[in-house]
Design a protein around this motif. Structure first.
Motif, PDB file in Angstrom:
ATOM      1  N   ARG A  11       0.841  -1.204   0.000  1.00 34.37           N
ATOM      2  CA  ARG A  11       0.000   0.000   0.000  1.00 34.37           C
ATOM      3  C   ARG A  11       0.871   1.247   0.000  1.00 34.37           C
ATOM      4  O   ARG A  11       0.625   2.205  -0.736  1.00 34.37           O
ATOM      5  N   THR A  14       2.626   1.603  -3.496  1.00 35.66           N
ATOM      6  CA  THR A  14       1.746   1.903  -4.644  1.00 35.66           C
ATOM      7  C   THR A  14       0.996   3.222  -4.505  1.00 35.66           C
ATOM      8  O   THR A  14       0.535   3.769  -5.508  1.00 35.66           O
ATOM      9  N   THR A  15       0.872   3.745  -3.276  1.00 37.84           N
ATOM     10  CA  THR A  15       0.052   4.952  -3.116  1.00 37.84           C
ATOM     11  C   THR A  15       0.811   6.186  -2.656  1.00 37.84           C
ATOM     12  O   THR A  15       0.373   7.300  -2.932  1.00 37.84           O
ATOM     13  N   HIS A  16       1.901   6.028  -1.959  1.00 36.93           N
ATOM     14  CA  HIS A  16       2.604   7.186  -1.403  1.00 36.93           C
ATOM     15  C   HIS A  16       3.390   7.909  -2.496  1.00 36.93           C
ATOM     16  O   HIS A  16       4.125   7.302  -3.258  1.00 36.93           O
ATOM     17  N   ARG A  50       1.167  -0.076  -9.002  1.00 38.78           N
ATOM     18  CA  ARG A  50       1.408   1.356  -8.823  1.00 38.78           C
ATOM     19  C   ARG A  50       1.074   2.119 -10.100  1.00 38.78           C
ATOM     20  O   ARG A  50       0.428   3.165 -10.062  1.00 38.78           O
ATOM     21  N   LYS A  53      -2.692   2.393 -10.468  1.00 41.02           N
ATOM     22  CA  LYS A  53      -3.270   3.385  -9.549  1.00 41.02           C
ATOM     23  C   LYS A  53      -2.983   4.798 -10.025  1.00 41.02           C
ATOM     24  O   LYS A  53      -3.850   5.669  -9.980  1.00 41.02           O
ATOM     25  N   GLN A  54      -1.772   5.033 -10.495  1.00 39.45           N
ATOM     26  CA  GLN A  54      -1.427   6.367 -10.989  1.00 39.45           C
ATOM     27  C   GLN A  54      -2.235   6.702 -12.233  1.00 39.45           C
ATOM     28  O   GLN A  54      -2.692   7.830 -12.403  1.00 39.45           O
ATOM     29  N   LYS A  57      -5.757   7.456 -11.113  1.00 39.38           N
ATOM     30  CA  LYS A  57      -5.771   8.782 -10.500  1.00 39.38           C
ATOM     31  C   LYS A  57      -5.739   9.875 -11.564  1.00 39.38           C
ATOM     32  O   LYS A  57      -6.503  10.844 -11.504  1.00 39.38           O
TER      33      LYS A  57
END
Length: 175
Positions: A11, A14-16, A50, A53-54, A57
């Protein structure tokens, strides 16, 4: 042997935002995790996750921006439509009440019964502009290319006429 919380680490990776451009090897180094077979086994697919997710986003951000642009264009259209409606109402008022009237040098309004050609031309221009503008705002005319000079002169004529129509006398009569 040290146990790692692989779900939490995934997490984080992949998100920070601070890990957004970091490789798995660099991530392992930052977290003081040995970069070996065990690490590679647990982190398989993290780069793809990652990236997904990017990408998701980015799509959401783009969708929100497009929604805001649409809302802004709709409000702009509504404002134009209100203004064209006001111009149409003003032209109608001139046709109904003012076309055959004049104000003498003492400020008295007289019904001459003679239509002023310049006033009639201004009203016709206003009507044409209002109709074209309204049709464009309502989506009926997509290829309308406004003639800025004629719009400005028609609006200037209307404003000038509206200023002139106020009686200058003190009797309070308004036409």
């Amino acid at each position: 042997m040290i146990k790692y919380d692989w779900v939490k680490l995934k997490r984080e990776f992949t998100t920070h935002s601070k890990y957004a451009t970091m490789s798995l090897r660099e991530f392992a180094s930052v977290k003081n995790i040995p970069y070996g077979a065990n690490f590679r086994k647990h982190t398989a697919g993290w780069l793809d996750a990652r990236a997904a997710k990017q990408s998701h986003k980015s799509r959401k951000i783009e969708e929100k921006l497009i929604e805001q642009e649409i809302a802004s264009a709709e409000e702009f259209n509504r404002r134009h439509l209100r203004l064209y409606t006001k111009a149409l109402a003003a032209a109608e008022k001139i046709l109904d009440e003012q076309l055959g009237k004049s104000v003498d040098m003492f400020g008295k309004v007289h019904d001459t019964g003679i239509f002023s050609g310049s006033k009639l031309k201004s009203v016709a221009q206003i009507l044409e502009i209002a109709q074209k503008g309204q049709r464009m705002c309502l989506g009926m005319d997509k290829d309308y290319d406004p003639q800025t000079q004629s719009e400005e002169s028609a609006i200037d004529s209307l404003l000038q006429h509206l200023k002139e129509r106020k009686p200058k006398g003190g009797d309070g009569d308004r036409v």
